[in-house]
Design an enzyme around this catalytic site. Structure first.
Site, short mmCIF file in Angstrom:
data_model
loop_
_atom_site.label_atom_id
_atom_site.label_comp_id
_atom_site.label_asym_id
_atom_site.label_seq_id
_atom_site.Cartn_x
_atom_site.Cartn_y
_atom_site.Cartn_z
N CYS A 86 -4.68 3.47 10.33
CA CYS A 86 -5.13 4.87 10.45
C CYS A 86 -6.63 4.92 10.73
O CYS A 86 -7.27 5.96 10.53
CB CYS A 86 -4.78 5.67 9.21
SG CYS A 86 -5.54 5.05 7.69
N PHE A 124 0.86 -1.19 0.00
CA PHE A 124 0.00 0.00 0.00
C PHE A 124 0.90 1.25 0.00
O PHE A 124 0.72 2.17 0.77
CB PHE A 124 -0.92 0.02 1.22
CG PHE A 124 -1.65 -1.27 1.48
CD1 PHE A 124 -2.86 -1.54 0.84
CD2 PHE A 124 -1.15 -2.21 2.36
CE1 PHE A 124 -3.54 -2.73 1.08
CE2 PHE A 124 -1.82 -3.40 2.60
CZ PHE A 124 -3.02 -3.67 1.97
N ASP A 171 0.99 -1.05 -4.94
CA ASP A 171 -0.21 -0.25 -4.75
C ASP A 171 -1.16 -0.51 -5.91
O ASP A 171 -0.71 -0.84 -7.02
CB ASP A 171 0.11 1.25 -4.65
CG ASP A 171 -0.97 2.02 -3.90
OD1 ASP A 171 -0.79 2.25 -2.69
OD2 ASP A 171 -2.00 2.35 -4.52
#
Length: 391
Positions: free
Chosen positions: A335, A224, A246
């Site tokens: 996150c 990622f 990604d």
């Protein structure tokens, strides 16, 4: 000024410093107001708690701006708050000309995000109450920070919950929205107009430094990878080979540009692929890396989606561990605010058990200092970065 009276027992969290008042916590509103206006907030005994802006259309109906009964919400108020936020960043941000200047609630300006990239600012006014003061805020940003230009990034879905349109564009004179920033001796291309969020993930700045000492001479996998920031740090700290994965082709174009910009085009490569699928394929192929970095986007943005997020985090961490030799290092991040730190560590531990690996905690890190956490508002603590040695 209209008065909002809270239900009995609902004032404790607010008195403790949390700035949000939910619709269900309000007993009654006395007086006339327009959505976005400043109102006074009182407890059931009619003791003043503070002043904030109101939007009945939002589940978070009031956001507290001040707890000082004498403080008016005017241009001088915003000048003091913006100046204080900028003074703080000048103290805590090192070796970079890019930072988050204003982090909403944590800077006592709920709904306002301002990021600085070199000489330019990216601005988000995410709530109706802040939108009403946008012209004043922009004037003060120009006065205090003296940017070369500003770009509006109000393309965030939360604005729709506030009854606001999504919009982007130059604020004032146009400029090339692709700028180059400096960070810890590296340079990165930031696209203020088309990049994720406001163009760049500033909150991982200090966590990228955790690769120092771990990657030298090794092979590094950056899952990622987005625009390749962790990849650049791995190369800077001496990795012999770095592979970034990604699914977004435009982000990988920037990653390759960043590799060339920093002189790492030969030992950094990038592949457009689904990281979940690629991790499984690499495990099957017997690939090994000395360091694996997992920095996925948020897997959950609500409590309802936490169970699915747990499965996703467990899967990528288990697969990442299987690509490491004994003594290799895993740098894994979340996150998602709803993925609490304790829960995230438990998910990682379960992945280790299922992978048959022993885990040693090297570091437990959080977001960079320009994203301060308001202790009374746990929502301001969202980023977790865990560095592990895997045996």
């Amino acid at each position: 000024m209209a008065k909002a009276i809270l239900h009995e027992g609902k004032q404790k969290r607010i008195l403790g410093g949390h700035p949000w008042i939910y619709r269900t916590e309000i007993k009654e509103i006395r007086g006339e107001f327009q959505p976005g206006d400043i109102v006074e907030v009182y407890d059931i005994r009619e003791r003043l708690i503070g002043r904030g802006y109101i939007n009945p259309a939002s589940q978070i109906s009031i956001r507290i701006m001040t707890r000082n009964a004498e403080e008016e919400i005017n241009e001088d108020f915003f000048r003091r708050r913006i100046q204080a936020a900028w003074d703080y960043r000048q103290r805590v941000v090192r070796e970079s000309n890019a930072c988050r200047v204003i982090f909403g609630e944590a800077d006592f300006l709920p709904g306002l995000i301002v990021d600085k990239f070199g000489d330019y600012l990216a601005v988000q006014t995410l709530t109706l109450g802040i939108e009403k003061h946008k012209e004043t805020i922009l004037k003060l940003l120009q006065e205090i920070l003296k940017p070369g230009g500003m770009y509006e990034r109000n393309d965030v879905a939360v604005r729709e919950l506030e009854g606001l349109p999504l919009q982007t564009g130059f604020i004032g004179a146009s400029f090339d929205p692709k700028v180059v920033i400096k960070e810890n001796g590296l340079r990165f291309v930031v696209d203020l107009a088309g990049g994720q969020k406001t163009g760049y993930f500033l909150d991982q700045r200090e966590n990228r430094m955790a690769l120092q000492g771990l990657v030298h001479g090794g092979r590094v996998l950056d899952c990622f990878c987005h625009t390749g920031t962790f990849s650049m740090y791995a190369a800077k700290f001496g990795a012999r080979e770095v592979l970034g994965l990604d699914i977004a082709a435009p982000a990988l174009e920037v990653a390759r540009a960043n590799a060339e910009l920093n002189g790492y085009g030969k030992n950094c490569s990038f592949k457009e692929t689904n990281s979940f699928d690629e991790l499984r394929a690499m495990e099957k192929a017997g690939e090994k890396f000395e360091v694996v970095v997992l920095d996925p986007p948020a897997f959950t943005k609500s409590k309802k989606a936490v169970a699915g997020a747990v499965r996703g985090y467990k899967e990528i961490n288990l697969r990442g561990m299987k690509l490491l030799p004994p003594g290799g290092y895993l740098v894994t991040c979340s996150c998602s605010y709803h993925m609490k730190e304790e829960m995230f560590l438990e998910v990682i531990a379960e992945a280790g058990r299922d992978a048959g690996r022993q885990l040693r905690l090297v570091e437990l890190r959080r977001q960079a200092k320009d994203h301060p956490m308001l202790l009374a508002s746990p929502e301001t603590h969202y980023l977790k970065c865990v560095v592990l040695q895997v045996w």
